[in-house]
Structures are given as C-alpha cells and as structure tokens.
Scaffold this motif. Sequence first.
Motif, PDB file in Angstrom:
ATOM      1  N   THR A   1       0.832  -1.199   0.000  1.00  0.00           N
ATOM      2  CA  THR A   1       0.000   0.000   0.000  1.00  0.00           C
ATOM      3  C   THR A   1       0.870   1.253   0.000  1.00  0.00           C
ATOM      4  OG1 THR A   1      -1.711  -1.187   1.234  1.00  0.00           O
ATOM      5  CG2 THR A   1      -1.877   1.207   1.181  1.00  0.00           C
ATOM      6  N   ALA A   2       1.954   1.234   0.778  1.00  0.00           N
ATOM      7  CA  ALA A   2       2.855   2.381   0.842  1.00  0.00           C
ATOM      8  C   ALA A   2       3.508   2.639  -0.519  1.00  0.00           C
ATOM      9  CB  ALA A   2       3.930   2.144   1.902  1.00  0.00           C
ATOM     10  N   MET A   3       3.946   1.563  -1.189  1.00  0.00           N
ATOM     11  CA  MET A   3       4.550   1.735  -2.518  1.00  0.00           C
ATOM     12  C   MET A   3       3.530   2.310  -3.496  1.00  0.00           C
ATOM     13  SD  MET A   3       6.655  -1.815  -3.028  1.00  0.00           S
ATOM     14  CE  MET A   3       7.561  -2.562  -1.665  1.00  0.00           C
ATOM     15  N   THR A   4       2.314   1.760  -3.456  1.00  0.00           N
ATOM     16  CA  THR A   4       1.273   2.216  -4.379  1.00  0.00           C
ATOM     17  C   THR A   4       0.936   3.678  -4.131  1.00  0.00           C
ATOM     18  OG1 THR A   4       0.371  -0.029  -4.342  1.00  0.00           O
ATOM     19  CG2 THR A   4      -1.024   1.692  -5.262  1.00  0.00           C
ATOM     20  N   ALA A   5       0.883   4.053  -2.866  1.00  0.00           N
ATOM     21  CA  ALA A   5       0.540   5.437  -2.514  1.00  0.00           C
ATOM     22  C   ALA A   5       1.649   6.407  -2.909  1.00  0.00           C
ATOM     23  CB  ALA A   5       0.265   5.536  -1.019  1.00  0.00           C
ATOM     24  N   ALA A   6       2.897   6.047  -2.586  1.00  0.00           N
ATOM     25  CA  ALA A   6       4.003   6.990  -2.781  1.00  0.00           C
ATOM     26  C   ALA A   6       4.524   7.019  -4.206  1.00  0.00           C
ATOM     27  CB  ALA A   6       5.143   6.642  -1.823  1.00  0.00           C
ATOM     28  N   LEU A   7       4.509   5.878  -4.891  1.00  0.00           N
ATOM     29  CA  LEU A   7       5.121   5.809  -6.216  1.00  0.00           C
ATOM     30  C   LEU A   7       4.118   5.969  -7.351  1.00  0.00           C
ATOM     31  CD1 LEU A   7       7.628   2.879  -5.624  1.00  0.00           C
ATOM     32  CD2 LEU A   7       8.057   5.330  -5.479  1.00  0.00           C
ATOM     33  N   VAL A   8       2.873   5.578  -7.116  1.00  0.00           N
ATOM     34  CA  VAL A   8       1.850   5.675  -8.156  1.00  0.00           C
ATOM     35  C   VAL A   8       0.927   6.858  -7.906  1.00  0.00           C
ATOM     36  CG1 VAL A   8      -0.015   4.428  -9.338  1.00  0.00           C
ATOM     37  CG2 VAL A   8       1.962   3.180  -8.488  1.00  0.00           C
ATOM     38  N   GLY A   9       0.874   7.306  -6.651  1.00  0.00           N
ATOM     39  CA  GLY A   9      -0.001   8.423  -6.324  1.00  0.00           C
ATOM     40  C   GLY A   9      -1.412   7.998  -5.981  1.00  0.00           C
ATOM     41  N   GLN A  10      -1.589   6.686  -5.690  1.00  0.00           N
ATOM     42  CA  GLN A  10      -2.927   6.202  -5.353  1.00  0.00           C
ATOM     43  C   GLN A  10      -3.319   6.670  -3.958  1.00  0.00           C
ATOM     44  OE1 GLN A  10      -3.918   2.114  -6.392  1.00  0.00           O
ATOM     45  NE2 GLN A  10      -4.766   1.791  -4.335  1.00  0.00           N
ATOM     46  N   HIS A  11      -4.601   6.970  -3.779  1.00  0.00           N
ATOM     47  CA  HIS A  11      -5.086   7.400  -2.470  1.00  0.00           C
ATOM     48  C   HIS A  11      -5.131   6.220  -1.502  1.00  0.00           C
ATOM     49  CE1 HIS A  11      -6.411  10.818  -4.865  1.00  0.00           C
ATOM     50  NE2 HIS A  11      -6.631  11.490  -3.751  1.00  0.00           N
ATOM     51  N   VAL A  12      -4.970   6.512  -0.217  1.00  0.00           N
ATOM     52  CA  VAL A  12      -5.186   5.531   0.842  1.00  0.00           C
ATOM     53  C   VAL A  12      -6.410   5.964   1.637  1.00  0.00           C
ATOM     54  CG1 VAL A  12      -2.754   4.911   0.992  1.00  0.00           C
ATOM     55  CG2 VAL A  12      -3.647   6.728   2.466  1.00  0.00           C
ATOM     56  N   VAL A  13      -6.848   5.096   2.533  1.00  0.00           N
ATOM     57  CA  VAL A  13      -8.040   5.374   3.336  1.00  0.00           C
ATOM     58  C   VAL A  13      -7.612   5.578   4.779  1.00  0.00           C
ATOM     59  CG1 VAL A  13     -10.278   4.472   4.082  1.00  0.00           C
ATOM     60  CG2 VAL A  13      -9.433   3.981   1.785  1.00  0.00           C
ATOM     61  N   ASP A  14      -8.016   6.708   5.381  1.00  0.00           N
ATOM     62  CA  ASP A  14      -7.630   6.959   6.767  1.00  0.00           C
ATOM     63  C   ASP A  14      -8.642   6.337   7.716  1.00  0.00           C
ATOM     64  OD1 ASP A  14      -9.843   8.632   6.927  1.00  0.00           O
ATOM     65  OD2 ASP A  14      -8.687  10.486   6.848  1.00  0.00           O
TER      66      ASP A  14
ATOM     67  N   LYS B   1      -7.156   9.878   0.992  1.00  0.00           N
ATOM     68  CA  LYS B   1      -6.174  10.949   1.058  1.00  0.00           C
ATOM     69  C   LYS B   1      -4.893  10.514   0.356  1.00  0.00           C
ATOM     70  CE  LYS B   1      -3.874   9.783   5.429  1.00  0.00           C
ATOM     71  NZ  LYS B   1      -3.472  10.271   6.758  1.00  0.00           N
ATOM     72  N   ARG B   2      -4.092  11.481  -0.002  1.00  0.00           N
ATOM     73  CA  ARG B   2      -2.805  11.231  -0.619  1.00  0.00           C
ATOM     74  C   ARG B   2      -1.697  11.307   0.418  1.00  0.00           C
ATOM     75  NH1 ARG B   2      -0.770  12.492  -5.364  1.00  0.00           N
ATOM     76  NH2 ARG B   2       1.042  11.570  -4.332  1.00  0.00           N
ATOM     77  N   ILE B   3      -0.716  10.444   0.259  1.00  0.00           N
ATOM     78  CA  ILE B   3       0.512  10.545   1.047  1.00  0.00           C
ATOM     79  C   ILE B   3       1.612  10.973   0.076  1.00  0.00           C
ATOM     80  CG2 ILE B   3       2.264   9.271   2.342  1.00  0.00           C
ATOM     81  CD1 ILE B   3       0.090   7.491   3.441  1.00  0.00           C
ATOM     82  N   LYS B   4       2.130  12.170   0.274  1.00  0.00           N
ATOM     83  CA  LYS B   4       3.139  12.705  -0.636  1.00  0.00           C
ATOM     84  C   LYS B   4       4.497  12.706   0.042  1.00  0.00           C
ATOM     85  CE  LYS B   4      -0.097  15.657  -3.198  1.00  0.00           C
ATOM     86  NZ  LYS B   4      -0.389  17.029  -3.673  1.00  0.00           N
ATOM     87  N   ILE B   5       5.454  12.095  -0.631  1.00  0.00           N
ATOM     88  CA  ILE B   5       6.826  12.048  -0.136  1.00  0.00           C
ATOM     89  C   ILE B   5       7.691  12.901  -1.065  1.00  0.00           C
ATOM     90  CG2 ILE B   5       8.796  10.582   0.420  1.00  0.00           C
ATOM     91  CD1 ILE B   5       6.361  10.168   2.231  1.00  0.00           C
ATOM     92  N   ALA B   6       8.464  13.804  -0.448  1.00  0.00           N
ATOM     93  CA  ALA B   6       9.343  14.705  -1.205  1.00  0.00           C
ATOM     94  C   ALA B   6      10.763  14.134  -1.247  1.00  0.00           C
ATOM     95  CB  ALA B   6       9.338  16.092  -0.584  1.00  0.00           C
ATOM     96  N   PHE B   7      11.562  14.607  -2.218  1.00  0.00           N
ATOM     97  CA  PHE B   7      12.945  14.140  -2.386  1.00  0.00           C
ATOM     98  C   PHE B   7      13.835  15.318  -2.738  1.00  0.00           C
ATOM     99  CE2 PHE B   7      16.308  12.444  -5.262  1.00  0.00           C
ATOM    100  CZ  PHE B   7      16.979  11.661  -4.320  1.00  0.00           C
ATOM    101  N   ASN B   8      14.979  15.375  -2.052  1.00  0.00           N
ATOM    102  CA  ASN B   8      15.965  16.422  -2.314  1.00  0.00           C
ATOM    103  C   ASN B   8      17.158  15.785  -3.043  1.00  0.00           C
ATOM    104  OD1 ASN B   8      18.124  18.294  -2.136  1.00  0.00           O
ATOM    105  ND2 ASN B   8      17.138  19.273  -0.376  1.00  0.00           N
ATOM    106  N   PRO B   9      17.306  16.014  -4.333  1.00  0.00           N
ATOM    107  CA  PRO B   9      18.399  15.381  -5.085  1.00  0.00           C
ATOM    108  C   PRO B   9      19.786  15.808  -4.612  1.00  0.00           C
ATOM    109  CG  PRO B   9      16.696  16.205  -6.560  1.00  0.00           C
ATOM    110  CD  PRO B   9      16.412  16.779  -5.208  1.00  0.00           C
ATOM    111  N   ALA B  10      19.914  17.021  -4.104  1.00  0.00           N
ATOM    112  CA  ALA B  10      21.228  17.496  -3.682  1.00  0.00           C
ATOM    113  C   ALA B  10      21.717  16.741  -2.447  1.00  0.00           C
ATOM    114  CB  ALA B  10      21.172  19.000  -3.399  1.00  0.00           C
TER     115      ALA B  10
END
Length: 596
Positions: free
Chosen positions: A85-98, A104-113
Amino acid sequence: MAKYSVHQQPVDTLLSWVRSGQIAIPEMQRPFVWDSTKVRDLLDSLYNGFPVGYLITWQSADVGLKDGSKSAFRQILIDGQQRITAMTAALVGQHVVDKSYRRKRIKIAFNPATETFATLTPVIERDHAWISDVSEFINAPSSYSATKAYLEANPDVAPEIAERALERLSSIRQAQVGIITLDEDLDIETVTEIFIRINSKGVPLSSADFAMSKIASHGRLGADLRKLIDYFSHLSVAPHVYDDIAANDAEFAASGYLNALQWLKDDASDLYDPKYTDVIRVAGLTEFGRGKVSALVSVLSGRDFDTRSFSEELAVESFERLRQVLLRIVNQRNFQQFVLTIRSAGFIAPKLISSKNALNFAYALYLRLRADAGLNEADIKHVVRKWFVMSTLTGRYTGSFETAFEADIRRIEEVGARQALADIEASQLADNYWDVALPMEMKTSSVRSPYFLTFLAAQSHTGARGFLSKNVTITSMIEEMGDVHHIVPKNYLVKNGINDRSDYNQIANYALTETPINIAIKDRAPADYMSIVDEQIDTGVMRLGEITSHDELTSNFAANAVPESLRTTTADSYQEFLAERRVLMARVIRDYYRGL
C-alpha cells in the motif's frame, strides 16, 4: 517437497499486479495504519538498495465467478499489505483510506542534492530544492524533461549530482522485492506455520485473516462481502463513520450492501460489538456448521468434506450461502433482538461479558433457531438465554473452543437445541454442581471471573438492591457507578492479621455498594457497622443507607447472598463467613438460571 517458491520481482511489476488484481489485497479499503515517516523510510530503503523484507502470497485456487470469469492466477497477499500500500501510494499516487474512511494522498518529497526523503510539508513544497511529490516525477512522461526542469529551477545544484540522484530515483521502480509464494493446496495450519517461521517477529496470523483474504479474492462479490464484514464491525463501534464510508466508498454504496448497515449509524448499544473475527465465526457456525474458521475457508474453496475433493460449483454455491448468512447477521431486527435477549438475562453491560466466544455461539444459535419453524420467538429466546449463561458459567468455549463449537452444533442438529441443552444440564449442572463445585470455583479473587459476573447478572435480572441499599439497584450501579465493596472491610482484616490478598479479596467478600454506604462503613468490623444499621431501624435516624425495617434488611441480605452470620463475623471466623457466602451466592445463581 517444497511448499513454496521464492523469487524476486521489480517494484514496477508488483504494482502492475496490484492494479490488475493478480495480487489480491483485501485490506486496500481498510484504514492505512502506517504514518508517513514509515512510507518515507521505505522509499529510502528502496532508493539505497536495502532489503525491505519478503512479501508472502498464497496462490488462490481456480474458482468460477458469477460473471463467468475465473479467479485463476490470483495470489492472496498474506504478509506485506502495508508495504504494498505504501509503494502504491508513494510511487503511483494512489489514495489511501484513513481511520475515518476518507481517501487521502501521502506525498513524499525528495531532495536530489542531499539525497534525502521527507514527508511533504508546506515549507518543503515552497522550496525549489525539493521534488515535492516523487510519484509525479517517477510517472512523468519524460524523465529527461522532468530532470531538466529541476536543474533550471536549481542553478546552484551541481548538475552531475542532481542527474545521478534523479536517475536513481527513477530506478526505484526497478528495485527488486522478494516474494514467497505458498502453494495453493496448503491448509491454513501449514500456511500459518510457514509464516511464523519466516517472519522474524513471529507474529501469529489469525485464521480469520486468511478467511477475509479468501473472501476478498472471489471477484466483485467477494470484495463486497469482505467490506460488508469489515464495515459492520467498524460501525458497531463507531456509528459516526457511516457517512464517511458512504461518501468515500461509492462503489460499495452502489452495491446495495451499505443499505443493510444504515441502521447502525443510530445504534448506541455496545453490549455486543463483533469484530470481523467474530462475524466470520458466527457465519461459519450459522450457515455451515463449522466451528473452525479453517474449515470455512476450505468450504469457500469448494472442498467437499465427504468426498475430500474440490468442486468449482460448490465454491460458487458456498459464496452465495455466505452472502445470505452475512445479510442475516447484519440484519437490524436479528441483531437487536439478540442483544435484547442477552440483556434480558441480566447481562446488561459489556463489563459483565467474560466470554466473547459465548456471545458468538449464542448469536449463531439464535439465527439457526430463527430458521427453525418449530420454535416460536419466546422459545428461541428462552433457549438462547440459558445456553449463553450455561456456557459463560462453565467456561464451555475457552481453550479448544472451536472443537466445542462444532461438537455442540452437531449435537443440536441431531437432537435439537432444547434437548442438547437438557443433556448438558444433566451432565454438568446437576445438584452437585450448584452445591459443591460452583462454591469451590468461587474461591477466587478475580472480579472478572464468570462466577462473580454471573452473580451480578443474576442480581440485575431479579432487580436486587445494592448491599444495604433501599432504593438503588444493582442494575443502576452496573450502568452508572457503584463500588465493589469488601463486606468485611479489607483494612479491618489486615489489621487483624489477614494479609493475604487472595483471602481478603475473595469474590465472596465482594458486593456492589453505594459509595456513601461504603464510606460510612469504612474500616469498621461487621458487628460495629451492623449495630449502626440496627440503631437506624429503631430510631429512623439515617446514618448508613436508607434501610428502616428488619424486613427490608432481611430481604437485602438475601438478595446479596449475605449470611446472617455477618453480624458476628470477626477476623477469626472470616473463613467460615466466606464458605457460607459462597454457598449462598451459588444458590442465587442456581435459582436465577433455573428461572430464565
């Protein structure tokens, strides 16, 4: 002979299997329990090539579905639902259920530097140094264009560092994840044993978890039935989430099954709040006569227990029977009348229920008897009340309760419920039980023991008043606030040499009492506080409770199973008092049971 196979698949392949339904994840519509930091850490592990643990799947047998299709090649996810579920939510953008069943969406940010992941915050979202949502970058039509856009927005970041980091980010979907696939012909016991041995935490799986997964794997019908069970259990505890479910699970709402649960949004009773495990057990007992959930899974797989073979037609038929019995279980009239039946036996609050299994069997019995044209409603409730109290009092469904479930169902099918109950009473509840065995069992200090709780239920059923109370009933004290009081005060006993908790805390020294009466008794010896009551009766001046006549006092002693010897009980004669009261308490329970 190997019972499983081990292989690896890239994340991208796993996610495609989830989208196509090749891996059945019944919990996808259940609340996602991981917080965003765990999702972040999972992505970090995939990014760095660290292992993320094996997923365990169980190959589902071919079953013909109602639409004519097959359930072939579907794998039931046994372990790893949160990771998938975590992979689907973070990598595909699929909603999860609270927990409120809101998507709702779980958005993970990434800093390339810095090559770091973080949960998206408003501050990070405004910072051009971060990719705000890794799913948008990974799923961009062109990774080259997405990388170029990042470099243009961050001229201070070294291009070679950012390009290398973003290339690794894109390749997360090619990261390898280990999968253990269990053979489809394994039974639940073997699957559970394999799981425990593989899983480093050794977390035991519930057979009900397998049943829920098996149900969900059966096409659209299975998915709806899976949700019907889950939502019924959830709404029983939290009626307020009905509107959230209706708003956020449009597919289930459109199926019509949600209408069967609508009454729960206005239901305030908490006497019987079945979990999904309980619902499955009740269904197995009611419709299939199966006490073991593993046997129910076999039935749903199409197993014929007579021929020991598997039949596709039997599997389809079993799912239809499951559908029908679940609708009977969640039916408002059935459920509420059953709860009223248990309440009418004096078990008026959850705190009096010592065995959920006894409740489950009683509900299954109620539903089975309602399908018996030979019994009217009064007969049904009479049998169910007595069966529930009998099984609670004797601990019938503790230990190997599944075996006891099946044995009792078979006996009921053979001779009928009334005769089966009479046989149990003759063998286990004869005079010797009430006169000898039950008083001996009451030599316990546990206020959660079935004996003390059944005694309180008996008092509630008969309308008894609290110890030394004239107007306040046991029922009101159970529902509101009443003290479990030491009839012979604890401090008095301790001061006089009785220091063993198992002695002064025996249930035979307990009674429900109004708080003011408890305070007035304080640490006095029984003779001392009873003299206050006697003086109160003579003078009419209230000092300890409201009892003002000897008849009221005698009646109160009887209702609370308090022997007259209390007046002369001292620390030296305390054990004799306990023995005498245990006998009286057992008689109260006996008379109550026989009068149900």
